[in-house]
Design an enzyme around this catalytic site. Structure first.
Site, PDB file in Angstrom:
ATOM      1  N   TYR A 152      -2.148  43.957   0.391  1.00  0.00           N
ATOM      2  CA  TYR A 152      -1.094  43.215  -0.308  1.00  0.00           C
ATOM      3  C   TYR A 152       0.225  43.201   0.454  1.00  0.00           C
ATOM      4  O   TYR A 152       1.233  42.786  -0.099  1.00  0.00           O
ATOM      5  CB  TYR A 152      -0.779  43.850  -1.672  1.00  0.00           C
ATOM      6  CG  TYR A 152      -1.942  44.165  -2.573  1.00  0.00           C
ATOM      7  CD1 TYR A 152      -2.826  43.172  -2.982  1.00  0.00           C
ATOM      8  CD2 TYR A 152      -2.125  45.457  -3.063  1.00  0.00           C
ATOM      9  CE1 TYR A 152      -3.874  43.469  -3.859  1.00  0.00           C
ATOM     10  CE2 TYR A 152      -3.164  45.758  -3.936  1.00  0.00           C
ATOM     11  CZ  TYR A 152      -4.031  44.758  -4.325  1.00  0.00           C
ATOM     12  OH  TYR A 152      -5.055  45.058  -5.192  1.00  0.00           O
ATOM     13  N   CYS A 180      -9.636  50.677  13.559  1.00  0.00           N
ATOM     14  CA  CYS A 180      -9.575  49.605  14.553  1.00  0.00           C
ATOM     15  C   CYS A 180      -9.350  48.251  13.913  1.00  0.00           C
ATOM     16  O   CYS A 180     -10.244  47.402  13.863  1.00  0.00           O
ATOM     17  CB  CYS A 180     -10.839  49.627  15.392  1.00  0.00           C
ATOM     18  SG  CYS A 180     -11.035  51.231  16.179  1.00  0.00           S
TER      19      CYS A 180
END
Ligand SMILES: *Cc1c(COP(=O)(O)O)cnc(C)c1O
Length: 414
Positions: free
Chosen positions: A316, A342
């Site tokens: 968000y 990653c």
């Protein structure tokens, strides 16, 4: 309640130094405050006194058994969205008779289990679900208590991923379709129509969208009354926001007072489903700095917590306050706080001014809601431990996951 404070220059949760928690339980760890949790519940509860209200804590915000158990001891009911959450509520000593079952995709097995347990109400979200519920109830010789979740089409002015009451949302039943569906439900002998439900979204910081949704619900209740369908309860959902940074959500008591004022003297039981507003500011994520990395354009603090532990910033773009556990002197530098995962979205905070060194501890604040419950094992990372502090005692309420457990149920081909 702010449950953290610096004592002798080091950050404590209640009266427990976070340094001690890191030593005993390792990092990353979620740390919750019993006092803050109980106070949040009591504030909500007291603001409802004199009214027939059931608080159904929304389990998905934080579903640790110890958290559910503390709330159950205070008399809380629960709002669940899966069979897994029902099992947690029961294992934590919660009462099925105070539990409402929400969600758009209830499976036959979940419905069966909830009927066996005797939940207070099914918050039904579609015509298909209503038919499935009736069929399962009939096959078990039971009568299912039902409320329809209507979609009031109000804009809660929150992040689009957590707005649930707009016409284009997957949640709820369109306002115009709900009346015929109520009439249909009322005629089915396997169903007992007892309520109406709305939940318009999350992290809502203005009371007006809640009032707008209530107006629509009341209109609806009157229309139903006129057709001879009389309800026992209104479920006004959850969604009240908290302060992460500089938001100014209404105080719980003001939010409730405004809704009660609009309800006037109606003799209906009221259900609420608060999640974030009860637990959001009762927890933090404790993490250790692995490295400082000075890149070309930016400086990075690389922590041992990552987006798999706390997804909200990546999902968000959420802002969480970051506090150093031990304050250092010296000039601050601006850092992005990132994890080992990653993905470029793997950040906990960006552009923060900190005086920090490798090995330091950081507290990521306001992580009590949608923290651990949204965590994953992405990158084969074991999930954090969970700790509850109570005065000067820290209790481990969930072990850190073992790496071996992550693939213990996997098989090689013969
Ligand atoms: C998630 C959810 C809640 C809780 O929302 P908060 O914003 O955490 O208060 C309540 N009811 C339903 C149906 C939900 O899906």
């Amino acid at each position: 309640m702010n449950f953290v404070s610096y004592q002798d220059g080091t950050l404590c949760a209640e009266r427990v130094p976070l340094v001690e928690i890191a030593e005993r339980f390792g990092t990353p760890s979620y740390v919750y405050s019993r006092a803050a949790l109980e106070l949040a519940y009591r504030e909500f509860d007291q603001a409802c006194s004199g009214r027939d209200v059931l608080i159904c804590y929304s389990v998905k915000a934080n579903s640790n058994l110890a958290v559910l158990n503390l709330l159950a001891r205070l008399g809380s009911g629960f709002d669940i969205v899966s069979g897994g959450e029902l099992a947690r509520v029961l294992a934590a000593g919660g009462s099925a008779a105070k539990t409402v079952f929400s969600g758009v995709g209830k499976s036959e097995a979940e419905i069966r289990r909830a009927l066996e347990a005797g939940v207070l109400c099914f918050n039904v979200e579609s015509e298909g679900e209503l038919a499935r519920l009736a069929a399962v109830a009939q096959s078990m010789g039971k009568i299912a208590p039902v409320s329809l979740r209507i979609n009031p089409d109000v804009d809660p002015k929150t992040h689009p991923y957590v707005a649930t009451g707009l016409r284009e949302s997957k949640f709820g039943i369109a306002y115009d379709a709900a009346l015929p569906l109520y009439r249909k439900a009322a005629k089915l002998p396997e169903l007992r129509v007892i309520g109406i439900d709305v939940h318009i979204g999350s992290q809502i910081t203005d009371v007006e969208p809640f009032v707008a949704a209530l107006e629509k619900v009341l209109e609806f209740v009157d229309a139903l009354d006129a057709t001879g369908v009389h309800l026992e309860h209104l479920d006004l959902g959850g969604g009240l926001g908290i302060r992460y940074r500089d938001e100014a959500p209404p105080a719980v008591k003001d939010y409730l007072a405004r809704l009660f004022q609009r309800l006037g003297k109606r003799e209906l039981r009221i259900l609420f489903e608060p999640g974030r507003s009860l637990v959001g500011n009762t927890g933090l994520l404790l993490t250790r700095v692995e490295y400082l990395k000075h890149g070309g354009a930016k400086n990075f603090v690389v922590t041992d917590a990552a987006m798999n532990d706390l997804l909200r910033p990546a999902l968000y773009d959420a802002w969480h306050e970051v506090l150093p556990v031990t304050r250092r002197n010296g000039p601050a530098q601006r850092y992005d706080i990132v994890g080992p995962v990653c993905e470029s979205a793997d950040f906990l905070a960006r552009g923060r001014a900190l005086t920090v060194a490798a090995g330091d501890l950081l507290a990521i604040m306001s992580a009590g809601a949608y923290g651990m419950t949204m965590s994953s094992n992405y990158n084969s990372r074991p999930r954090p431990a969970e700790v509850i502090v109570d005065g000067k005692t820290a209790h481990l309420v969930r072990d850190r996951e073992n790496t071996e457990d992550l693939f213990a149920s996997e098989r090689l081909l013969p």
